[in-house]
Design a protein around this motif. Structure first.
Motif, PDB file in Angstrom:
ATOM      1  N   SER A  74      -0.423  15.259   7.098  1.00 37.20           N
ATOM      2  CA  SER A  74      -1.453  15.233   8.142  1.00 37.20           C
ATOM      3  C   SER A  74      -2.668  14.397   7.747  1.00 37.20           C
ATOM      4  O   SER A  74      -3.469  14.026   8.608  1.00 37.20           O
ATOM      5  CB  SER A  74      -1.891  16.662   8.477  1.00 37.20           C
ATOM      6  N   LEU A  75      -2.793  14.101   6.457  1.00 34.88           N
ATOM      7  CA  LEU A  75      -3.931  13.316   5.994  1.00 34.88           C
ATOM      8  C   LEU A  75      -3.785  11.834   6.321  1.00 34.88           C
ATOM      9  O   LEU A  75      -4.755  11.079   6.220  1.00 34.88           O
ATOM     10  CB  LEU A  75      -4.101  13.489   4.479  1.00 34.88           C
ATOM     11  N   TYR A  76      -2.580  11.396   6.674  1.00 31.19           N
ATOM     12  CA  TYR A  76      -2.304   9.976   6.880  1.00 31.19           C
ATOM     13  C   TYR A  76      -1.895   9.708   8.324  1.00 31.19           C
ATOM     14  O   TYR A  76      -1.105  10.456   8.910  1.00 31.19           O
ATOM     15  CB  TYR A  76      -1.191   9.506   5.933  1.00 31.19           C
ATOM     16  N   THR A  77      -2.440   8.629   8.892  1.00 32.72           N
ATOM     17  CA  THR A  77      -2.062   8.251  10.249  1.00 32.72           C
ATOM     18  C   THR A  77      -0.648   7.672  10.276  1.00 32.72           C
ATOM     19  O   THR A  77       0.047   7.791  11.286  1.00 32.72           O
ATOM     20  CB  THR A  77      -3.055   7.205  10.790  1.00 32.72           C
ATOM     21  N   GLU A  78      -0.220   7.048   9.172  1.00 31.38           N
ATOM     22  CA  GLU A  78       1.126   6.465   9.097  1.00 31.38           C
ATOM     23  C   GLU A  78       2.062   7.466   8.399  1.00 31.38           C
ATOM     24  O   GLU A  78       2.621   7.197   7.334  1.00 31.38           O
ATOM     25  CB  GLU A  78       1.069   5.135   8.347  1.00 31.38           C
ATOM     26  N   GLN A  79       2.213   8.634   9.024  1.00 31.39           N
ATOM     27  CA  GLN A  79       2.947   9.743   8.415  1.00 31.39           C
ATOM     28  C   GLN A  79       4.423   9.419   8.208  1.00 31.39           C
ATOM     29  O   GLN A  79       5.008   9.786   7.194  1.00 31.39           O
ATOM     30  CB  GLN A  79       2.821  10.990   9.283  1.00 31.39           C
ATOM     31  N   ALA A  80       5.025   8.743   9.169  1.00 31.62           N
ATOM     32  CA  ALA A  80       6.472   8.516   9.107  1.00 31.62           C
ATOM     33  C   ALA A  80       6.854   7.699   7.881  1.00 31.62           C
ATOM     34  O   ALA A  80       7.904   7.937   7.269  1.00 31.62           O
ATOM     35  CB  ALA A  80       6.930   7.805  10.377  1.00 31.62           C
ATOM     36  N   ALA A  81       6.005   6.750   7.501  1.00 35.73           N
ATOM     37  CA  ALA A  81       6.317   5.896   6.355  1.00 35.73           C
ATOM     38  C   ALA A  81       6.397   6.715   5.073  1.00 35.73           C
ATOM     39  O   ALA A  81       7.277   6.508   4.233  1.00 35.73           O
ATOM     40  CB  ALA A  81       5.264   4.798   6.223  1.00 35.73           C
ATOM     41  N   ILE A  82       5.467   7.673   4.898  1.00 36.05           N
ATOM     42  CA  ILE A  82       5.453   8.497   3.690  1.00 36.05           C
ATOM     43  C   ILE A  82       6.529   9.575   3.753  1.00 36.05           C
ATOM     44  O   ILE A  82       7.199   9.869   2.759  1.00 36.05           O
ATOM     45  CB  ILE A  82       4.060   9.128   3.503  1.00 36.05           C
ATOM     46  N   ALA A 127      -2.501  -0.832   4.573  1.00 41.35           N
ATOM     47  CA  ALA A 127      -2.794  -2.238   4.267  1.00 41.35           C
ATOM     48  C   ALA A 127      -4.029  -2.354   3.377  1.00 41.35           C
ATOM     49  O   ALA A 127      -4.056  -3.149   2.428  1.00 41.35           O
ATOM     50  CB  ALA A 127      -2.995  -3.028   5.558  1.00 41.35           C
ATOM     51  N   ALA A 128      -5.062  -1.565   3.670  1.00 36.99           N
ATOM     52  CA  ALA A 128      -6.266  -1.582   2.832  1.00 36.99           C
ATOM     53  C   ALA A 128      -5.942  -1.132   1.415  1.00 36.99           C
ATOM     54  O   ALA A 128      -6.453  -1.687   0.443  1.00 36.99           O
ATOM     55  CB  ALA A 128      -7.344  -0.689   3.443  1.00 36.99           C
ATOM     56  N   ALA A 129      -5.070  -0.122   1.306  1.00 38.33           N
ATOM     57  CA  ALA A 129      -4.656   0.340  -0.021  1.00 38.33           C
ATOM     58  C   ALA A 129      -3.906  -0.761  -0.762  1.00 38.33           C
ATOM     59  O   ALA A 129      -4.047  -0.916  -1.978  1.00 38.33           O
ATOM     60  CB  ALA A 129      -3.783   1.584   0.098  1.00 38.33           C
ATOM     61  N   GLY A 130      -3.108  -1.556  -0.054  1.00 29.20           N
ATOM     62  CA  GLY A 130      -2.385  -2.655  -0.694  1.00 29.20           C
ATOM     63  C   GLY A 130      -3.303  -3.753  -1.176  1.00 29.20           C
ATOM     64  O   GLY A 130      -3.135  -4.282  -2.280  1.00 29.20           O
ATOM     65  N   GLY A 154       0.819  -1.216   0.000  1.00 29.62           N
ATOM     66  CA  GLY A 154       0.000   0.000   0.000  1.00 29.62           C
ATOM     67  C   GLY A 154       0.843   1.252   0.000  1.00 29.62           C
ATOM     68  O   GLY A 154       0.489   2.250  -0.652  1.00 29.62           O
ATOM     69  N   LEU A 155       1.971   1.240   0.711  1.00 28.71           N
ATOM     70  CA  LEU A 155       2.852   2.409   0.725  1.00 28.71           C
ATOM     71  C   LEU A 155       3.376   2.718  -0.670  1.00 28.71           C
ATOM     72  O   LEU A 155       3.363   3.891  -1.099  1.00 28.71           O
ATOM     73  CB  LEU A 155       4.020   2.166   1.684  1.00 28.71           C
ATOM     74  N   THR A 156       3.836   1.706  -1.401  1.00 26.10           N
ATOM     75  CA  THR A 156       4.349   1.960  -2.749  1.00 26.10           C
ATOM     76  C   THR A 156       3.256   2.518  -3.648  1.00 26.10           C
ATOM     77  O   THR A 156       3.509   3.404  -4.474  1.00 26.10           O
ATOM     78  CB  THR A 156       4.927   0.676  -3.366  1.00 26.10           C
ATOM     79  N   GLN A 157       2.019   2.023  -3.500  1.00 26.35           N
ATOM     80  CA  GLN A 157       0.920   2.512  -4.321  1.00 26.35           C
ATOM     81  C   GLN A 157       0.590   3.960  -4.015  1.00 26.35           C
ATOM     82  O   GLN A 157       0.319   4.763  -4.910  1.00 26.35           O
ATOM     83  CB  GLN A 157      -0.325   1.641  -4.105  1.00 26.35           C
ATOM     84  N   VAL A 158       0.624   4.332  -2.750  1.00 27.54           N
ATOM     85  CA  VAL A 158       0.328   5.716  -2.367  1.00 27.54           C
ATOM     86  C   VAL A 158       1.400   6.658  -2.913  1.00 27.54           C
ATOM     87  O   VAL A 158       1.098   7.738  -3.439  1.00 27.54           O
ATOM     88  CB  VAL A 158       0.215   5.833  -0.832  1.00 27.54           C
TER      89      VAL A 158
END
Length: 489
Positions: free
Chosen positions: A109-117, A253-256, A40-44
């Motif tokens: 700020s739109l993402y809860t998993e900010q550090a990954a992005i 994960a949902a995005a993945g 999901g991270l790569t897709q975002v």
């Protein structure tokens, strides 16, 4: 039509070979080695870079295809068209880059998993630059009727390289951060190969000339580009907003999981994608010559072809989803089953309504396409906001289905109302009826102790009965000479 057949055939062969590679990547490699959150991270990241590049381009990729027939002159290096095509978007990229880094806190700020992005934020800009340059060169090659090589890069080589990167990650040679950078790198590297190809065929003319300003007013290109920008960005929102909003509203994960569902259903897009590469400049020429009868004939024949292929692919995938997900050894990905079916329905509807979007955007009334796309983009965002919190993955897929159905109904009506052209004949209804009969028969085939055996039996029943009905009732006239030759032998 000779060049259409040659380029279309090459694009189709390349696209379907690439489809096979994409299927291997989707079902064997990426899900096997990556957790849903990692995928999901790569897709975002890719989705953000795509929108970034679209905004920078200012619609000049579409403007290049639309107006290139007026500049085409090999002896005069097309009046310096390529430097103009590249120059304005690169200025736009500079502006967008400043906004992108100034707006970093807001975007994260739109993402809860900010550090990954945040860890890959600067690399998004690099990917956006190469994505921009690739789209502009690809548009230039479309105008030159050289489309096979860019198809090869996008459909085949990119997937081979991604497979190689995934294998290196799976075998432990790359850490996940290194995998992400390599993934972004192979997407960017295609741009350099496309530039080398332009140089090889003698069309990389980078010296600016004043002659380009006398062929068509630059203001006209900018005006078309502004409308094309809003139209293109609307289309990009439609195709990327689901992954972005799932990553924001649900999780990476949902995005993945949704990305795998989308990749499984992408087979239905391959025929139209291969056709569009050559149809876009051809339709521009039809409008230039005001040859509406040939355009209408092309519209009908291509729609019938897309319907035939779309029905077969949609049924083949939908009936064998248990086999496809069985090949993915991570049960978490099977949560996207319903999403696949909804996405297949939307993309099948898109195939059945044909080239309506290309006809509108290349027509003198191209501005109306902006109204359709802008309204649809807003509706897509609204539907995702409404449906994702309630239904999650299924809500995103349902939003995509409603969006595709809406825009195709609107565009088909507009083409018919404005130019008295529609793609439907009695054969379209016959194809749909044949598909329903063959699909029902294949669905009734019971599970036979093995996913592989069951898939082979269902596919054989579907293909044999569907193909037999199409040939028996003459629903594909282009196949009749071949059938008569076969009977004679």
């Amino acid at each position: 039509m000779g060049i259409v057949r040659r380029q279309g055939l090459r694009n189709t062969i390349i696209s379907y070979f690439g489809l096979g590679l994409g299927f291997v990547n989707t079902t064997f490699l990426l899900p096997r080695f990556l957790e849903p959150g990692q995928l999901g991270l790569t897709q975002v990241l890719v989705s953000i870079a795509t929108i970034y590049a679209q905004l920078s381009a200012f619609g000049f990729a579409s403007a290049g295809i639309r107006f290139f027939p007026y500049f085409r002159d090999a002896e005069r290096r097309h009046h310096g068209f390529l430097p103009l095509l590249l120059g304005v978007p690169l200025l736009g990229f500079g502006l967008m880059t400043a906004l992108f880094f100034l707006g970093k806190p807001l975007l994260l700020s739109l993402y809860t998993e900010q550090a990954a992005i945040a860890a890959y934020y600067p690399w998004i800009a690099v990917l956006a630059l190469f994505t921009l340059l690739y789209s502009l060169q690809d548009a230039y090659l479309k105008g030159l009727y050289h489309t096979a090589f860019s198809s090869f890069l996008q459909e085949v080589l990119l997937r081979v390289l991604i497979a190689g990167v995934a294998l290196l990650f799976g075998m432990g040679y790359l850490t996940f951060p290194q995998f992400v950078l390599a993934y972004l790198g192979v997407n960017s590297g295609l741009t350099l190969l496309l530039a080398a190809y332009l140089a090889y065929i003698g069309e990389l003319h980078l010296r600016p000339t004043r002659a380009v300003l006398r062929v068509r007013p630059v203001r006209e290109l900018l005006s078309f580009g502004a409308f094309a920008l809003l139209s293109n960005i609307s289309g990009t929102v439609i195709t990327t907003i689901d992954a972005l909003m799932l990553g924001s509203k649900e999780s990476l994960a949902a995005a993945g999981i949704y990305a795998i569902a989308s990749n499984i259903s992408i087979a239905l897009v391959i025929p139209s994608r291969a056709l569009n590469k050559i149809a876009f400049p051809l339709l521009a020429d039809y409008w230039k010559d005001q040859d509406l009868p040939r355009m209408a004939d092309f519209y009908r024949r291509t729609t019938r072809l897309l319907t035939v292929l779309g029905c077969w692919l949609a049924l083949g995938i939908g009936l064998n989803l248990d086999f496809i997900y069985h090949l993915i050894h991570r049960p978490a990905y099977a949560a996207g089953t319903v999403a696949v079916l909804l996405l297949l329905a939307g993309r099948l509807f898109d195939s059945i309504t044909g080239l309506n979007g290309l006809i509108v955007v290349t027509s003198p009334r191209y501005r109306y396409d902006l109204i359709f796309n802008a309204s649809l983009a807003l509706a897509t965002v609204g539907l995702n906001l409404l449906l994702i919190p309630r239904f999650g993955l299924t809500g995103a897929a349902l939003a995509a289905l409603l969006a595709l159905a809406s825009i195709n109904l609107a565009r088909t009506w507009f083409v018919w109302h404005s130019y008295q052209m529609h793609p439907f004949t009695w054969r379209i209804a016959g194809v749909l009826l044949a598909a329903a009969v063959a699909g029902t028969a294949a669905w009734l085939v019971p599970f036979v102790h093995s996913y592989l055996v069951s898939m082979l039996l269902r596919s054989a029943v579907l293909t044999g009965l569907y193909g037999g009905l199409l040939l028996t009732f003459g629903l594909v006239p282009e196949a009749q000479p071949w059938l008569r030759k076969l009977r004679g032998r």
